[in-house]
Design a protein around this motif. Structure first.
Motif, short mmCIF file in Angstrom:
data_model
loop_
_atom_site.label_atom_id
_atom_site.label_comp_id
_atom_site.label_asym_id
_atom_site.label_seq_id
_atom_site.Cartn_x
_atom_site.Cartn_y
_atom_site.Cartn_z
N ASP A 229 -14.10 -13.30 1.46
CA ASP A 229 -14.51 -12.45 1.87
C ASP A 229 -12.46 -12.55 2.57
N ARG A 230 -12.60 -12.38 3.93
CA ARG A 230 -10.61 -12.07 4.61
C ARG A 230 -10.43 -13.51 4.53
N THR A 231 -11.12 -14.87 4.67
CA THR A 231 -10.38 -16.02 4.29
C THR A 231 -11.53 -17.35 4.62
N LEU B 266 -6.80 -4.81 10.86
CA LEU B 266 -6.07 -4.37 9.17
C LEU B 266 -7.90 -4.38 8.56
N PRO B 267 -7.72 -2.81 8.06
CA PRO B 267 -8.93 -2.79 7.16
C PRO B 267 -8.93 -3.50 5.71
N CYS B 268 -10.28 -3.31 5.14
CA CYS B 268 -10.67 -4.22 3.72
C CYS B 268 -10.06 -2.68 3.19
N VAL B 269 -9.32 -2.15 1.88
CA VAL B 269 -9.39 -1.98 0.80
C VAL B 269 -9.36 -1.67 -0.74
N HIS B 270 -10.58 -1.08 -0.46
CA HIS B 270 -11.04 -1.69 -2.25
C HIS B 270 -10.62 -0.07 -2.87
N PHE B 271 -10.54 -0.67 -4.20
CA PHE B 271 -9.59 0.63 -5.11
C PHE B 271 -10.97 0.25 -6.07
N MET C 115 -2.57 3.71 0.93
CA MET C 115 -3.08 1.80 1.43
C MET C 115 -1.79 1.74 1.18
N ARG C 116 -0.62 0.83 1.05
CA ARG C 116 0.18 -0.08 1.57
C ARG C 116 0.90 0.50 3.10
N GLU C 117 0.94 1.81 3.23
CA GLU C 117 1.53 2.63 4.21
C GLU C 117 0.69 1.62 5.44
N LEU C 118 -0.95 2.11 5.16
CA LEU C 118 -2.02 1.37 5.97
C LEU C 118 -1.62 0.18 6.58
#
Length: 366
Positions: A108-110, A242-247, A336-339
């Protein structure tokens, strides 16, 4: 209702994004709307394989994502269900059983965790720094953060551990003679570790995509009847604003696929082009199972396969197509980098259409 079992329902479940074999309920990998990601790998251990139908490792991936609001909570959900219901049943859509145990990466984030299982027994290690990869091997040694309460007694009673001195989960529960597919996985595990270490301290989403596309290491498989089925890379910012981004590719062979971005927001539009068809008389649901085969490819998969055939038949046109697809991927990565840098602020409606728009653009190119 899981792939083979019914289990007790949870009061509340999270929204999930899943990459899965179309015939089953679980998933190979996925993410939830809390920023939790889980992926699994098959493994063979000294514990006997459960051919009786129980939970698949892929069911546990989905259950952890649906019921865990953090990586640690997902781990607790998965291990509790594993202890209660066990793992077993065929993991492949074919009449001959193909059964294995499972290892998992959770993040997760942490926090990040490695969870490895042998039957109903398990060991987990919290990953506190650097990088970690898995590949059809038990790899947790003595650095165990949490474990099944009867794990060491099981190893001692079977003669796999003396009961004295250091206890290594991998040493105690790994097979003396491993199947050929696990022997080959050792080289893949080493190569993945080396590729990650080469980029230590500056691993980006593109770094991970390049590793997943690496054919020399065997990480990207496209031979001997096997092809990497789907690939996923997630960016989990520590900043909760900031949002999580999934590719996700949604198509096989990442070296010739497009990673498309997905962000959890309210009102997400489903992409029907990546949803496999359903069948009223599904051979995976009828007993005896898998007595006939059906074409489960979704529309993007079909068009992507036609493009692969063109690439192989006409390399010059294939290279042009690949270049176009790489441009499409770069546009998604740049956006997504800019986001994540905060230089653009797309509205919720734009993010809700993001993955669908990328799928539709890829379909047009094909």
């Amino acid at each position: 209702q899981c792939t083979y079992l019914q289990i007790e329902q949870a009061e509340r479940t999270h929204a999930v994004l899943l990459s899965r074999p179309a015939w089953l309920w679980g998933a190979e990998m996925g993410a939830n709307d809390c920023g939790v990601c889980v992926g699994n790998e098959g493994v063979w251990t000294r514990e006997p394989l459960g051919e009786a139908e129980a939970l698949l490792g892929m069911d546990l991936v989905r259950l952890g994502l649906e019921r865990g609001s953090s990586a640690r909570e997902a781990l607790e959900v998965m291990t509790a269900l594993l202890e209660r219901h066990g793992q077993g049943g065929s993991c492949k859509e074919q009449p001959e059983p193909f059964v294995y145990h499972n290892t998992f990466l959770l993040a997760d984030r942490t926090e990040a965790w490695l969870l490895e299982t042998a039957g109903r027994y398990w060991a987990a290690q919290r990953i506190r720094e650097g990088s970690r990869n898995i590949s059809n091997q038990l790899s947790i040694g003595s650095e165990i953060t949490a474990e099944h309460p009867g794990l060491r007694e099981r190893a001692r009673s079977q003669g796999w551990w003396s009961g004295h001195g250091e206890f290594s989960f991998a040493r105690a529960f790994s097979l003396d003679k491993e199947p050929p597919r696990m022997e080959a996985a050792k080289a893949r595990l080493r190569a993945g570790t080396e590729l990650l270490q080469r980029h230590a301290g500056h691993i980006t989403e593109e770094t991970l995509m390049s590793i997943l596309r690496d054919k020399a290491s065997g990480i990207c498989v496209d031979s001997a009847g096997f092809r990497t089925a789907g690939s996923m890379v997630s960016v989990l910012p520590r900043d909760p604003a900031l949002p999580c981004v999934h590719f996700l590719t949604g198509t096989p062979d990442p070296s010739r696929s497009v990673f498309k971005p997905f962000v959890f927001v309210p009102g997400i539009k489903a992409a029907p082009q990546v949803r496999s068809p359903s069948f009223p008389q599904d051979p995976a649901r009828q007993i005896p199972r898998f007595q006939r085969s059906v074409d489960r490819r979704h529309e993007l998969y079909r068009r992507h396969q036609a493009a692969l055939e063109l690439m192989e038949r006409d390399p010059e046109r294939g290279q042009r197509l690949l270049g176009t697809l790489q441009q499409l991927e770069q546009q998604g990565l740049q956006g997504m980098r800019e986001l994540l840098r905060g230089t653009v602020s797309p509205g919720p409606a734009e993010l809700a259409d993001l993955f669908l728009d990328c799928v539709e653009a890829e379909m047009k190119f094909y």
